[in-house]
Scaffold this active site. Structure first.
Site: not given
Ligand code: F6P
Length: 372
Positions: A14, A138-139, A182, A296
């Site tokens: 991400g 960000i987690d 998260g 984000r």
């Molecule tokens: O790991 C970062 C994150 O934003 C998590 O908090 C979230 O669960 C995931 O990525 C979302 O995944 P994607 O960006 O593939 O939708």
């Protein structure tokens, strides 16, 4: 050790604010060491694609990147050890990555990412690819470092929304549920909930009980519903719920049943489930909002700019000294932090979650340290 002349940098997983400052820090310091840097587009996917799609990065190109959110070289969740073939079958294409690193004339790779991206870097290192990792997520769930890029900006973004959700909730007398990202760690939910003044915060590390939520709502709101505002009692409540939070007798709520190349489900939906339950089981009106990817988004905060620049510069130093198979790590957070290198394998298979004993009041569903 042969002298390093040309390296590639990639960002995986991400996107997160702080990645572009890290690239700037890397490019600037690499130039001091006489090392040329190229950007590899879209994470590990770049090293599976036909060659040539690289972006030469020099000081003039990245000069303003420290102000940019996201990643200017793109990102993906590609896993070369489980790449998708036509028909959906997953195959190990890591040997192609190893070959392409050499074909591109790269002496080393700087991989910026979370556990998945750094996990790939660690496995490629064991296949002979010189790598250095930069922690990003960000987690804030990476082990081996106190900070990972993006957390501070996401914290700011989420806190702002929690703060803004108070006025509609207050005006209408609602229980406002705010769902925060998260994955399986509650850091973002807990600290944004504290900063935004949430009444309750539900995190993955401690399964919640619906009955307890109703009790806490009743304690706070009493019979205020439908009555004129009363100075003595609030008539709204904000509940922050982490996307990975679960009821004691419930399950993880996911967007659909698909999984990415690292085996992760997309979490999301617990906020709406909770709001509906509150409406069904209490007399309070509830609304939910899932903040999604804008959490984000936007320009990096000062902390993410400083940490990004420092992480990038430290990665360049590591490469110049031939310290491969490591991840840049921070003890403390900017400006009072110290950087070092840890084995990149440190991050594998572990998640840094909220320390419940220390921080979480399992009765009040809130931060232990303050008596809210
Ligand atoms: O790991 C970062 C994150 O934003 C998590 O908090 C979230 O669960 C995931 O990525 C979302 O995944 P994607 O960006 O593939 O939708």
């Amino acid at each position: 050790m042969a002298q390093v002349k040309r390296i590639g940098v990639l960002t995986g997983g991400g996107d997160a604010p702080g990645l572009n400052p890290a690239i700037k820090g890397l490019v600037y310091r690499a130039a001091d060491h006489g090392i040329e840097v190229v950007g590899l587009y879209d994470g590990w996917r770049s090293l599976l694609s036909p060659l040539g799609a690289v972006l030469p990065l020099d000081r003039s190109r990245v000069r303003r990147w420290d102000r940019d959110g996201g990643t200017n070289i793109g990102s993906s969740r590609t896993n070369p050890f489980k790449a998708i073939k036509e028909g959906g079958e997953r195959v190990d294409r890591s040997d192609e990555v190893v070959a392409n690193v050499a074909n591109l004339g790269l002496d080393a790779i700087v991989a910026c990412g979370g556990e998945d991206t750094l996990g790939v870097a660690a496995r490629l290192y064991s296949k002979g690819v010189p790598v250095v990792g930069v922690p990003k997520t960000i987690d804030k769930d990476l082990v081996g470092t106190d900070y990972s890029l993006g957390f501070d900006t996401a914290l700011r973004n989420v806190t702002e929304v929690i703060e803004r959700s108070r006025t509609p909730a207050g005006s209408h007398g609602w229980v406002q549920v705010v769902e925060v990202m998260g994955r399986h760690a509650g850091h973002l939910a807990l600290w944004s909930g504290v900063a935004g003044g949430a009444h309750m915060i539900l995190i993955p590390e401690h399964p919640f009980r619906y009955e307890r939520i109703y009790e806490l709502l009743k304690q706070r709101l009493g019979e205020t519903v439908g009555k004129p505002p009363d100075r003595e009692r609030p008539r709204y409540s904000v509940i922050v719920v982490a996307e990975g939070a679960q009821a004691e007798d419930g399950e993880l709520v996911t967007v659909d049943d698909r999984h990415d190349a690292f085996g992760h489900a997309r979490l999301g939906g617990i906020g709406e489930v909770l709001a509906r339950r509150i409406m069904a089981e209490t007399r309070y009106e509830a609304r939910s909002v899932a903040l999604g990817h804008p959490q984000r988004g936007g320009a990096p905060s000062p902390v993410d700019r400083i940490m990004g620049l420092m992480f990038g510069a430290r990665a360049a130093d590591a490469i110049a000294r031939g310290e491969f198979g490591r991840m840049v790590s921070a003890r403390g957070i900017a400006p009072a932090c110290e950087l070092s290198l840890v084995e990149i394998t440190t991050v594998l298979g572990k998640t840094q979650t909220v320390d419940i004993e220390r921080h979480y009041d399992t009765e009040r569903y809130h931060l232990k340290e303050i008596g809210m």
